[in-house]
Design a protein around this motif. Structure first.
Motif, short mmCIF file in Angstrom:
data_model
loop_
_atom_site.label_atom_id
_atom_site.label_comp_id
_atom_site.label_asym_id
_atom_site.label_seq_id
_atom_site.Cartn_x
_atom_site.Cartn_y
_atom_site.Cartn_z
N LYS A 144 16.14 12.85 -6.54
CA LYS A 144 15.91 13.13 -5.01
C LYS A 144 14.42 12.39 -4.18
O LYS A 144 14.38 11.57 -3.51
CB LYS A 144 15.04 14.67 -5.18
CG LYS A 144 15.28 15.49 -3.89
CD LYS A 144 15.42 16.96 -3.91
CE LYS A 144 15.14 17.70 -2.92
NZ LYS A 144 14.61 18.57 -2.85
N PRO A 145 13.70 11.78 -4.35
CA PRO A 145 12.66 11.50 -4.85
C PRO A 145 12.28 10.24 -3.36
O PRO A 145 12.75 9.15 -2.73
CB PRO A 145 11.48 11.12 -5.43
CG PRO A 145 11.25 12.89 -6.02
CD PRO A 145 12.92 12.48 -6.42
N ARG A 146 14.14 9.08 -4.88
CA ARG A 146 14.53 8.18 -3.90
C ARG A 146 15.24 8.14 -2.91
O ARG A 146 15.13 7.38 -1.87
CB ARG A 146 15.84 7.56 -4.48
CG ARG A 146 15.37 7.51 -6.20
CD ARG A 146 16.78 6.70 -7.35
NE ARG A 146 15.97 6.62 -8.09
CZ ARG A 146 16.73 6.26 -9.48
NH1 ARG A 146 18.39 6.57 -9.22
NH2 ARG A 146 15.81 5.71 -11.15
N TRP A 147 15.83 9.31 -2.40
CA TRP A 147 16.42 9.38 -1.23
C TRP A 147 15.83 10.39 0.28
O TRP A 147 15.63 10.51 1.84
CB TRP A 147 17.64 9.86 -1.18
CG TRP A 147 18.32 11.26 -2.37
CD1 TRP A 147 18.05 10.91 -3.18
CD2 TRP A 147 18.20 12.38 -1.73
NE1 TRP A 147 18.73 12.29 -3.51
CE2 TRP A 147 18.75 13.36 -2.14
CE3 TRP A 147 17.30 13.05 -0.33
CZ2 TRP A 147 18.60 14.61 -2.21
CZ3 TRP A 147 18.06 14.48 -0.45
CH2 TRP A 147 18.53 15.13 -1.64
N ARG A 148 14.87 11.21 -0.49
CA ARG A 148 13.78 12.03 0.40
C ARG A 148 12.18 11.94 -0.16
O ARG A 148 11.68 12.41 1.25
CB ARG A 148 14.08 13.99 -0.62
CG ARG A 148 15.33 14.19 -0.03
CD ARG A 148 15.07 14.95 1.12
NE ARG A 148 14.41 15.98 1.53
CZ ARG A 148 14.83 17.16 1.74
NH1 ARG A 148 15.59 17.96 0.79
NH2 ARG A 148 13.26 17.88 2.03
N GLY A 149 12.34 10.67 -0.55
CA GLY A 149 10.70 10.18 -0.51
C GLY A 149 9.29 11.42 -1.72
O GLY A 149 9.90 12.08 -2.13
N ALA A 150 9.12 10.84 -1.37
CA ALA A 150 7.48 11.19 -2.86
C ALA A 150 7.02 13.08 -2.04
O ALA A 150 6.98 14.04 -2.75
CB ALA A 150 6.25 10.99 -2.46
N GLU A 151 7.51 13.15 -0.81
CA GLU A 151 7.23 14.87 -0.43
C GLU A 151 8.23 15.55 -1.09
O GLU A 151 7.08 16.74 -0.45
CB GLU A 151 7.76 14.67 1.39
CG GLU A 151 6.55 13.63 2.15
CD GLU A 151 7.29 12.06 2.20
OE1 GLU A 151 6.29 11.00 2.53
OE2 GLU A 151 8.05 12.03 1.23
#
Length: 227
Positions: free
Chosen positions: A187-194
């Motif tokens: 998920k962080p790959r496409w949504r970012g660390a947020e």
């Protein structure tokens, strides 16, 4: 389909007129859902696709996620993940449940009511993105309300062996590890660390800790963690 940045795959699906189930889900809906999933599994016994998807083995289910998430976990959670994976491997090796052509995401979110009555609804299922060979009971809503009605509907169509239902804790472990990989890596790959602060990661870590805490030695027991 040709696009400015190159060809893109396109899938055309038949539109099905229906409505989504709304909670609280009635017992009849769960029985119909059980029968529907059983029919999918039964159909998979003779279905052969020309587009083969490799069947996930224990290395893919356990070792792959563990290798990706271990460097991102605290030392305590890393130890928990390793112990949970080892317990799941031992359990699934000793008493493997039956395999089937699985839906892969067989929740009420992917079901539509297309007819029938409230007591006996007619259902269709969609969203086969994760479909493929797997453990049949991985499609089961273990621990959900009216779970016994799903089981009754399923066994009207397809029998189950003791090792099938006994695999629930091991499948809980597989799903916790998959959930951690999703929230920590995918998920962080496409949504970012947020996305790490949305709460889902914290819940999945809590699931890991609960599952690991239920290990008396090297075998997990029934917990409240469900899909």
């Amino acid at each position: 389909m040709a696009r400015p940045r190159g060809p893109r795959p396109l899938v055309l699906l038949e539109r099905v007129a229906g409505r989504r189930p709304e909670p609280p889900f009635a017992p009849g809906l769960h029985r119909a859902h059980g029968r529907l999933i059983a029919r999918i599994h039964a159909a998979g016994e003779t279905f052969r696709s020309a587009h083969h998807r490799p069947a996930p083995d224990l290395a893919a289910l356990l070792d792959g996620p563990l290798a990706e998430i271990a460097p991102l976990l605290s030392a305590d959670d890393r130890d928990r993940a390793v112990r949970v994976a080892a317990a799941a491997r031992a359990g699934l090796t000793a008493r493997p449940p039956a395999r089937a052509l699985c839906h892969g995401d067989a929740t009420m979110d992917n079901v539509a009511i297309v007819g029938g009555t409230d007591a006996e609804p007619e259902l269709v299922v969609f969203d086969f993105d994760l479909a493929g060979d797997g453990y049949a009971v991985a499609d089961f809503p273990f621990g959900s309300p009216n779970w016994e009605h799903f089981l009754a509907g399923y066994t009207e169509v397809r029998p189950l062996a003791p090792e099938d239902l006994g695999a629930e804790p091991w499948l809980d472990a597989v799903e916790v590890l998959a959930g951690l990989r999703f929230h920590l890596v995918t998920k962080p790959r496409w949504r970012g660390a947020e996305s790490l602060g949305e709460g889902w990661l914290d819940q999945t870590l809590a699931d890991l800790r609960e599952l690991a805490g239920a290990l008396p030695t090297d075998r997990p027991v029934r917990t409240g963690w469900t899909k």
